[in-house]
Each structure stands twice: as structure tokens, then as C-alpha cells.
Scaffold this motif. Structure first.
Motif: not given
Length: 41
Positions: A3-5, A10-11, A16-17
């Protein structure tokens, strides 16, 4: 651990976006200034 990975991925995608949007804004601003410079000379 998985879950942390996933949250880290997503972070990083969000980062990047944000960097891509900032870069695009800067490029468009420079292109706009360059076009104005060319048009006035």
C-alpha cells in the motif's frame, strides 16, 4: 508495504504532472514573449 509503495507511485505521478504543467507554462510564456519580440522588430 504494498500500500505504501502504491501511494508513493501516485504521489510521484502527481509530482510529474505538476512539473510538466509548470514546464509547459514556462515554455508557452517564453514563446509568447519571443513572438511579441519578433512582431515588434
Amino acid at each position: 508495504m504494498g500500500e505504501q509503495h502504491r501511494q508513493e507511485d501516485s504521489s510521484l505521478k502527481g509530482t510529474l504532472v505538476a512539473v510538466m504543467l509548470l514546464g509547459a507554462f514556462l515554455v508557452l510564456t517564453w514563446v509568447g514573449v519571443f513572438v511579441l519580440f519578433i512582431a515588434r522588430s
